[in-house]
Design an enzyme around this catalytic site. Structure first.
Site, PDB file in Angstrom:
ATOM      1  N   GLU A  30      21.599 -17.070 -10.990  1.00  0.00           N
ATOM      2  CA  GLU A  30      20.626 -16.305 -11.771  1.00  0.00           C
ATOM      3  C   GLU A  30      20.994 -14.837 -11.930  1.00  0.00           C
ATOM      4  O   GLU A  30      20.627 -14.227 -12.915  1.00  0.00           O
ATOM      5  CB  GLU A  30      19.205 -16.456 -11.211  1.00  0.00           C
TER       6      GLU A  30
ATOM      7  N   LYS B 194       9.648 -12.247 -13.665  1.00  0.00           N
ATOM      8  CA  LYS B 194       9.268 -12.335 -12.252  1.00  0.00           C
ATOM      9  C   LYS B 194       8.155 -13.348 -12.037  1.00  0.00           C
ATOM     10  O   LYS B 194       8.145 -14.076 -11.063  1.00  0.00           O
ATOM     11  CB  LYS B 194       8.826 -10.947 -11.756  1.00  0.00           C
TER      12      LYS B 194
ATOM     13  N   TRP C 266      -2.791  -2.677  -1.602  1.00  0.00           N
ATOM     14  CA  TRP C 266      -2.329  -4.006  -1.973  1.00  0.00           C
ATOM     15  C   TRP C 266      -3.015  -4.937  -0.986  1.00  0.00           C
ATOM     16  O   TRP C 266      -2.696  -4.927   0.204  1.00  0.00           O
ATOM     17  CB  TRP C 266      -0.808  -4.048  -1.829  1.00  0.00           C
TER      18      TRP C 266
ATOM     19  N   CYS D 272       0.831  -1.211   0.000  1.00  0.00           N
ATOM     20  CA  CYS D 272       0.000   0.000   0.000  1.00  0.00           C
ATOM     21  C   CYS D 272       0.864   1.259   0.000  1.00  0.00           C
ATOM     22  O   CYS D 272       1.984   1.263   0.495  1.00  0.00           O
ATOM     23  CB  CYS D 272      -0.863   0.018   1.238  1.00  0.00           C
TER      24      CYS D 272
ATOM     25  N   ASN E 252      -1.708   2.176   5.972  1.00  0.00           N
ATOM     26  CA  ASN E 252      -0.824   1.074   5.586  1.00  0.00           C
ATOM     27  C   ASN E 252      -0.519   0.283   6.844  1.00  0.00           C
ATOM     28  O   ASN E 252      -0.281   0.880   7.896  1.00  0.00           O
ATOM     29  CB  ASN E 252       0.520   1.591   5.049  1.00  0.00           C
ATOM     30  N   GLY E 253      -0.478  -1.020   6.745  1.00  0.00           N
ATOM     31  CA  GLY E 253      -0.167  -1.835   7.923  1.00  0.00           C
ATOM     32  C   GLY E 253      -1.317  -2.775   8.221  1.00  0.00           C
ATOM     33  O   GLY E 253      -2.187  -3.004   7.383  1.00  0.00           O
TER      34      GLY E 253
ATOM     35  N   ARG F 186       5.370   0.004  -6.443  1.00  0.00           N
ATOM     36  CA  ARG F 186       5.307  -0.869  -5.278  1.00  0.00           C
ATOM     37  C   ARG F 186       4.276  -1.979  -5.448  1.00  0.00           C
ATOM     38  O   ARG F 186       4.190  -2.886  -4.632  1.00  0.00           O
ATOM     39  CB  ARG F 186       4.959  -0.047  -4.032  1.00  0.00           C
TER      40      ARG F 186
ATOM     41  N   HIS G  36      30.935 -39.018  -4.115  1.00  0.00           N
ATOM     42  CA  HIS G  36      30.378 -40.062  -4.991  1.00  0.00           C
ATOM     43  C   HIS G  36      30.409 -39.645  -6.450  1.00  0.00           C
ATOM     44  O   HIS G  36      29.597 -40.109  -7.246  1.00  0.00           O
ATOM     45  CB  HIS G  36      28.956 -40.420  -4.532  1.00  0.00           C
TER      46      HIS G  36
ATOM     47  N   LYS H 150      20.740 -18.261  -6.313  1.00  0.00           N
ATOM     48  CA  LYS H 150      20.906 -16.793  -6.317  1.00  0.00           C
ATOM     49  C   LYS H 150      22.144 -16.403  -7.106  1.00  0.00           C
ATOM     50  O   LYS H 150      22.111 -15.497  -7.917  1.00  0.00           O
ATOM     51  CB  LYS H 150      21.038 -16.243  -4.878  1.00  0.00           C
TER      52      LYS H 150
ATOM     53  N   GLU I 161      19.450 -22.799  -2.408  1.00  0.00           N
ATOM     54  CA  GLU I 161      18.954 -21.448  -2.665  1.00  0.00           C
ATOM     55  C   GLU I 161      20.126 -20.486  -2.912  1.00  0.00           C
ATOM     56  O   GLU I 161      20.069 -19.642  -3.803  1.00  0.00           O
ATOM     57  CB  GLU I 161      18.079 -20.986  -1.487  1.00  0.00           C
TER      58      GLU I 161
HETATM   59  C1  F6R Z   1      14.359 -17.166  -8.177  1.00  0.00           C
HETATM   60  C2  F6R Z   1      12.916 -17.026  -8.303  1.00  0.00           C
HETATM   61  C3  F6R Z   1      12.157 -18.101  -8.983  1.00  0.00           C
HETATM   62  C4  F6R Z   1      10.762 -18.244  -8.366  1.00  0.00           C
HETATM   63  C5  F6R Z   1       9.927 -19.241  -9.171  1.00  0.00           C
HETATM   64  C6  F6R Z   1       8.569 -19.457  -8.557  1.00  0.00           C
HETATM   65  O1  F6R Z   1      14.924 -16.100  -7.484  1.00  0.00           O
HETATM   66  O2  F6R Z   1      12.367 -16.037  -7.898  1.00  0.00           O
HETATM   67  O3  F6R Z   1      12.838 -19.310  -8.928  1.00  0.00           O
HETATM   68  O4  F6R Z   1      10.896 -18.661  -7.046  1.00  0.00           O
HETATM   69  O5  F6R Z   1       9.759 -18.782 -10.489  1.00  0.00           O
HETATM   70  O6  F6R Z   1       7.858 -18.268  -8.446  1.00  0.00           O
HETATM   71  P1  F6R Z   1       6.649 -18.120  -7.468  1.00  0.00           P
HETATM   72  O7  F6R Z   1       7.152 -18.185  -6.071  1.00  0.00           O
HETATM   73  O8  F6R Z   1       6.042 -16.790  -7.808  1.00  0.00           O
HETATM   74  O9  F6R Z   1       5.712 -19.254  -7.759  1.00  0.00           O
END
Ligand code: F6R
Length: 607
Positions: free
Chosen positions: A487, A602, A74, A2, A100-101, A27, A503, A484, A480
């Site tokens: 990517e 995204k 939001w 928000c 907001n909150g 945002r 192995h 990071k 993870e």
């Molecule tokens: C990596 C990343 C992706 C998402 C994946 C699933 O940093 O962001 O691997 O985690 O595409 O996305 P969501 O969580 O939106 O289903």
């Protein structure tokens, strides 16, 4: 998340509010609205959807006046809709509020207000504020707002206006950002600096527990109990783009640094007397007892959160858990039936493979619980139960705060189910809950080591390959960490269960392949040390992530980063943060497009 903007002065408020809201669009939001006051008339216009929908409505109604508040919402409590959009008004429509909150005790306040005859027109928590201000109003808006603040629990940045006091705009803050913009013959409120940057660069940064009373000429800041607060003017030197990123160079860095606040939000209102509760559902014991098995299904980072989840649920609930990649799940005839709980995890709530897996699970009769960030997303709508992670919008493609808040949600969910089933003792729950509460402070300490991460990233930037190793939870976090690095910096990285290296994969270890060894989990610590010795014997340079006070690991590795010693079971949430930052600084040092890495999107809405 928000956004708030408010104006009081001698210009027309509406265009200033809309322009401010436009600056907050980045945002993320799902509805918007404004309230403008003129000659004892409060005009409130709101619209679900994009700001352009609000603008079309405004064209027809043309609200004029020199004082107003605006909001982009939001959705949290209540789906996105015109009714749930802010500003919210009281019964008499004398008062308008943007917020907001989260008002944590809104249900009990709502019941109390309804007993007094107040009628609610939205599903939101915010609306109670408008009714409470009306309830307490005896001719002094500031007093009525302060009396309301005394009664509400939770987090807020608030803007309030009143038909009877057209020369006053009130704002208040607790755990949600708020700034006051200082103009000449006009003043502003905003949740974020970009909203007002085209009007002024002089601001007051408001702290928790402060209440501001704005007129066109004056700004008074006090505590809720009335003591005057004197503040220094903050001169904004950032340009508009930097302001959107809160002064950070990239959204990813901003989002990494938002994690302590995100943890507070994810926990907020969900723990009372060492018991976990969720705002949107209560599960009957018969339903929980029916589940003989849990599947966690997700993609990418969310899948990695699921791997940590496996450890959490198996440990606390003693129930078998399988974790599956969503794009694999539905094509291998999964053994899922009415006695299975399928947990789908998705930040966006729109990932096509995860959505398809959810539908497949439902077709097979399983109960589906979603862990997601986006209210109103397809996954949130179609699941039987939803736990929101409350991370706020994540704009950088690489997920950071969503991953860690997914973990927080998993701990809470496991505690919730375990407490209902009676398999988690009060003492055990307390230890975990205390550790969860200690996370924000501990995370701030990890984030403070910026120079160390930069230094390490400098060493990584010329490398072509890297390995991440660990055992148990450390292995899940290693996966993870390696994603990071890959990517955003395009350095090839592999995560391996430390005991599995010998192995086959050990053949790849040379002095050119740096190894990040996670040595946080105490139950496998000695074994991981042995694996570290194996890679050292092949000349690899090893960076260890270990717990403060560890005097052993430093003897065997080239460098160590220490994280605070919180209860080991919840440590994965902290362990990942140095990996996020090393990846970030390595990508930056290599000149990569950190927020929008090549070939990635995204939200992945194709299978
Ligand atoms: C990596 C990343 C992706 C998402 C994946 C699933 O940093 O962001 O691997 O985690 O595409 O996305 P969501 O969580 O939106 O289903």
């Amino acid at each position: 998340m928000c956004g708030i903007v408010g104006y009081i002065g001698n210009k027309e408020a509406t265009p200033i509010l809309v322009e401010g809201l436009r600056k907050l669009e980045y945002r993320g939001y799902d509805s918007a609205g404004v309230a403008v006051l003129k000659e004892g008339k409060l005009q409130v216009i709101k619209a679900e959807g994009k700001l352009s929908f609000l603008e079309s409505k405004l064209l027809g109604k043309n609200p004029t006046g020199n004082i107003g508040i605006g909001h982009t919402r939001w959705a949290t409590h209540g789906r996105p809709s015109d009714e749930n959009s802010h500003p919210h008004t009281s019964c008499s429509e004398d008062f308008a509020v943007v917020h907001n909150g989260i008002i944590e005790n809104y249900m009990e306040l709502k019941e109390w207000l309804e007993e007094q005859g107040h009628i609610f027109s939205s599903e939101t928590d915010t609306e109670v504020v408008a009714h409470m201000v009306e309830h307490y109003y005896k001719g002094n808006l500031e007093e009525a707002v302060k009396m309301t603040l005394d009664k509400i629990h939770g987090s807020y940045a608030l803007g309030v206006i009143c038909k009877n006091e057209p020369d006053k705009l009130i704002a208040a803050r607790k755990d949600s950002p708020l700034v006051i913009g200082i103009g000449e013959g006009e003043n502003f409120i905003a949740s974020d600096i970009p909203a007002i940057l085209s009007h002024t660069r002089k601001c007051y940064l408001i702290n928790d527990g402060e209440v501001c009373v704005l007129t066109p000429e004056t700004i008074k800041i006090t505590t809720i109990s009335g003591e005057i607060v004197n503040k220094e003017v903050f001169n904004v030197s950032w340009d508009a783009e930097a302001a959107e990123k809160g002064g950070y160079e990239h959204f990813m860095l901003k989002e990494i640094h938002e994690q302590p606040v995100a943890f507070r939000k994810a926990l907020s209102g969900r723990i009372a007397e060492n018991r976990v509760k969720f705002e949107d559902f209560h599960l009957p014991l018969e339903t929980i007892n029916k589940w003989k098995k849990v599947y966690i299904v997700a993609c990418g980072t969310a899948y990695h959160a699921g791997l940590v989840g496996k450890g959490i649920f198996e440990n606390l609930l003693r129930i078998p858990v399988e974790v599956d990649i969503a794009s694999e799940f539905r094509y291998r005839r999964p053994l899922v039936d009415e006695e299975t709980l399928v947990i789908v995890i998705s930040q966006s709530g729109e990932t096509a493979d995860t959505l398809a897996a959810l539908r497949e699970a439902k077709n097979k009769g399983a109960s589906v619980l979603a862990i997601t960030n986006v209210v109103g997303s397809s996954i949130a709508r179609e699941a039987d139960f939803v736990v929101f992670i409350w991370a706020g919008p994540e704009i950088a493609v690489a997920s950071t705060k969503a991953y860690t808040t997914m973990l927080v949600a998993e701990y809470l969910l496991a505690l919730y189910l375990g407490q209902l089933k009676g398999v988690v003792s009060e003492a055990e729950a307390k230890v975990i809950i205390d550790a969860l509460h200690s996370l924000p402070e501990a995370a701030i300490r990890v984030l403070n080591e910026v120079d160390r991460y930069k230094e390490i990233a400098e060493e990584f930037k010329e490398k072509h390959d890297a390995f991440f190793i660990g055992r148990g939870f450390d292995w899940a976090v290693a996966l993870e960490g390696s994603l990071k690095l890959k990517e955003i910096s395009y350095i090839h990285a592999e995560a391996y269960a430390a005991g599995e290296l010998k192995h086959g994969t050990l053949a790849l270890i040379t002095k050119e392949t740096p190894v990040i060894a996670l040595c946080v989990q105490k139950n496998t610590y000695d074994k991981t040390l042995s694996n570290i010795k194996e890679v050292k014997a092949r000349d690899a340079e090893v960076l260890a992530i270990a717990i403060e006070g560890d005097t052993e690991v430093g003897k065997y590795v080239d460098d160590v980063l220490y994280i605070p010693d919180i209860y080991n079971f919840v440590a994965p949430i902290l362990t990942v943060i140095p990996l996020q930052l090393i990846s970030y600084y390595a990508a930056k040092a290599r000149g990569c497009n950190v927020d929008q890495p090549r070939n990635l999107a995204k939200s992945v809405t194709v299978e």
